[in-house]
Design a protein around this motif. Sequence first.
Motif, PDB file in Angstrom:
ATOM      1  N   GLU A  55      10.519  12.997 -15.071  1.00  0.00           N
ATOM      2  CA  GLU A  55       9.948  12.743 -13.751  1.00  0.00           C
ATOM      3  C   GLU A  55       9.751  14.045 -13.002  1.00  0.00           C
ATOM      4  N   ALA A  56       8.627  14.124 -12.319  1.00  0.00           N
ATOM      5  CA  ALA A  56       8.348  15.288 -11.479  1.00  0.00           C
ATOM      6  C   ALA A  56       7.818  14.802 -10.141  1.00  0.00           C
ATOM      7  N   LYS A  57       8.098  15.576  -9.115  1.00  0.00           N
ATOM      8  CA  LYS A  57       7.598  15.247  -7.793  1.00  0.00           C
ATOM      9  C   LYS A  57       6.441  16.189  -7.472  1.00  0.00           C
ATOM     10  N   LEU A  58       5.376  15.628  -6.967  1.00  0.00           N
ATOM     11  CA  LEU A  58       4.248  16.441  -6.523  1.00  0.00           C
ATOM     12  C   LEU A  58       4.643  17.052  -5.183  1.00  0.00           C
ATOM     13  N   LEU A  59       4.825  18.378  -5.167  1.00  0.00           N
ATOM     14  CA  LEU A  59       5.280  19.054  -3.949  1.00  0.00           C
ATOM     15  C   LEU A  59       4.122  19.374  -3.019  1.00  0.00           C
ATOM     16  N   LYS A  60       3.030  19.881  -3.608  1.00  0.00           N
ATOM     17  CA  LYS A  60       1.879  20.302  -2.805  1.00  0.00           C
ATOM     18  C   LYS A  60       0.637  20.192  -3.656  1.00  0.00           C
ATOM     19  N   LYS A  61      -0.493  19.999  -2.985  1.00  0.00           N
ATOM     20  CA  LYS A  61      -1.762  20.074  -3.684  1.00  0.00           C
ATOM     21  C   LYS A  61      -2.853  20.400  -2.680  1.00  0.00           C
ATOM     22  N   ALA A  70       7.672  19.708  -9.133  1.00  0.00           N
ATOM     23  CA  ALA A  70       9.058  20.100  -9.442  1.00  0.00           C
ATOM     24  C   ALA A  70       9.665  19.000 -10.305  1.00  0.00           C
ATOM     25  N   TRP A  71      10.312  19.395 -11.381  1.00  0.00           N
ATOM     26  CA  TRP A  71      10.993  18.410 -12.230  1.00  0.00           C
ATOM     27  C   TRP A  71      12.171  17.842 -11.464  1.00  0.00           C
ATOM     28  N   GLU A  72      12.323  16.520 -11.491  1.00  0.00           N
ATOM     29  CA  GLU A  72      13.406  15.845 -10.762  1.00  0.00           C
ATOM     30  C   GLU A  72      14.786  16.308 -11.232  1.00  0.00           C
ATOM     31  N   GLU A  73      14.909  16.616 -12.537  1.00  0.00           N
ATOM     32  CA  GLU A  73      16.218  16.981 -13.083  1.00  0.00           C
ATOM     33  C   GLU A  73      16.684  18.359 -12.623  1.00  0.00           C
ATOM     34  N   ASP A  77      15.360  25.677  -7.053  1.00  0.00           N
ATOM     35  CA  ASP A  77      14.080  25.736  -6.341  1.00  0.00           C
ATOM     36  C   ASP A  77      12.893  25.905  -7.287  1.00  0.00           C
ATOM     37  N   SER A  78      13.112  25.718  -8.589  1.00  0.00           N
ATOM     38  CA  SER A  78      12.029  25.976  -9.535  1.00  0.00           C
ATOM     39  C   SER A  78      10.954  24.892  -9.458  1.00  0.00           C
ATOM     40  N   TYR A  79       9.773  25.263  -9.882  1.00  0.00           N
ATOM     41  CA  TYR A  79       8.613  24.365  -9.858  1.00  0.00           C
ATOM     42  C   TYR A  79       7.637  24.860 -10.908  1.00  0.00           C
ATOM     43  N   PHE A  80       6.595  24.101 -11.132  1.00  0.00           N
ATOM     44  CA  PHE A  80       5.482  24.655 -11.902  1.00  0.00           C
ATOM     45  C   PHE A  80       4.210  24.370 -11.141  1.00  0.00           C
ATOM     46  N   GLU A  81       3.345  25.366 -11.136  1.00  0.00           N
ATOM     47  CA  GLU A  81       2.124  25.286 -10.347  1.00  0.00           C
ATOM     48  C   GLU A  81       0.934  25.653 -11.227  1.00  0.00           C
ATOM     49  N   MET A  82      -0.140  24.921 -11.054  1.00  0.00           N
ATOM     50  CA  MET A  82      -1.391  25.209 -11.748  1.00  0.00           C
ATOM     51  C   MET A  82      -2.433  25.467 -10.671  1.00  0.00           C
ATOM     52  N   ASP A  92     -16.249  33.501 -12.603  1.00  0.00           N
ATOM     53  CA  ASP A  92     -15.396  33.028 -13.702  1.00  0.00           C
ATOM     54  C   ASP A  92     -14.256  32.206 -13.123  1.00  0.00           C
ATOM     55  N   VAL A  93     -13.913  31.140 -13.817  1.00  0.00           N
ATOM     56  CA  VAL A  93     -12.832  30.259 -13.377  1.00  0.00           C
ATOM     57  C   VAL A  93     -11.599  30.545 -14.234  1.00  0.00           C
ATOM     58  N   SER A  94     -10.472  30.767 -13.574  1.00  0.00           N
ATOM     59  CA  SER A  94      -9.216  30.984 -14.283  1.00  0.00           C
ATOM     60  C   SER A  94      -8.211  29.933 -13.856  1.00  0.00           C
ATOM     61  N   LEU A  95      -7.349  29.578 -14.796  1.00  0.00           N
ATOM     62  CA  LEU A  95      -6.215  28.706 -14.513  1.00  0.00           C
ATOM     63  C   LEU A  95      -5.002  29.609 -14.482  1.00  0.00           C
ATOM     64  N   PHE A  96      -4.334  29.645 -13.339  1.00  0.00           N
ATOM     65  CA  PHE A  96      -3.194  30.527 -13.136  1.00  0.00           C
ATOM     66  C   PHE A  96      -1.946  29.646 -13.110  1.00  0.00           C
ATOM     67  N   ILE A  97      -1.073  29.834 -14.088  1.00  0.00           N
ATOM     68  CA  ILE A  97       0.137  29.012 -14.200  1.00  0.00           C
ATOM     69  C   ILE A  97       1.334  29.792 -13.686  1.00  0.00           C
ATOM     70  N   THR A  98       2.126  29.167 -12.834  1.00  0.00           N
ATOM     71  CA  THR A  98       3.405  29.734 -12.411  1.00  0.00           C
ATOM     72  C   THR A  98       4.470  28.743 -12.851  1.00  0.00           C
ATOM     73  N   ASP A  99       5.500  29.248 -13.535  1.00  0.00           N
ATOM     74  CA  ASP A  99       6.557  28.364 -14.031  1.00  0.00           C
ATOM     75  C   ASP A  99       7.866  29.144 -14.054  1.00  0.00           C
ATOM     76  N   PHE A 100       8.940  28.446 -14.332  1.00  0.00           N
ATOM     77  CA  PHE A 100      10.259  29.063 -14.418  1.00  0.00           C
ATOM     78  C   PHE A 100      10.899  28.647 -15.727  1.00  0.00           C
ATOM     79  N   ALA A 101      11.660  29.560 -16.317  1.00  0.00           N
ATOM     80  CA  ALA A 101      12.380  29.244 -17.549  1.00  0.00           C
ATOM     81  C   ALA A 101      13.638  30.108 -17.611  1.00  0.00           C
TER      82      ALA A 101
END
Length: 127
Positions: A55-61, A70-73, A77-82, A92-101
């Motif tokens: 499960e993930a919660k949509l924080l912003k769009k 953000a993953w519920e588990e 403060d980590s999240y993933f953003e596209m 040119d169109v780019s997809l910029f991914i931000t994530d935590f690991a």
Amino acid sequence: MDDKVKFEIEYVIQSSPQLLYQYLATPSGLSEWFADNVNSRGEKFIFIWDGAEEEAKLLKKKSDEFVRFAWEENDDDSYFEMKIIVDEITKDVSLFITDFAEDDEVEEAKMLWGNQVGDLKQVLGSK
């Protein structure tokens, strides 16, 4: 944040920002490349891989620009953003991914994103 490090990756995608956004922000779009199936109820998104649910919660769009989950588990403060970036000059169109690991899992996470985005490009008919 415990031990998680933020990382960012960028992929050039041949698509319009509007079309790309549909694949990032809707359950039907996400289920075509990101997970086997995706369901949502309001801000809650349920991603299904091989029968396992996350499960993930949509924080912003922001329409045609980005989505942040953000993953519920996660209890940090980590999240993933596209994020969709359009070059002002070349368009040119780019997809910029931000994530935590975890520090020792960053390379693996980047490879996983690479595979997922490869699937996305295939769905979009992008090179």
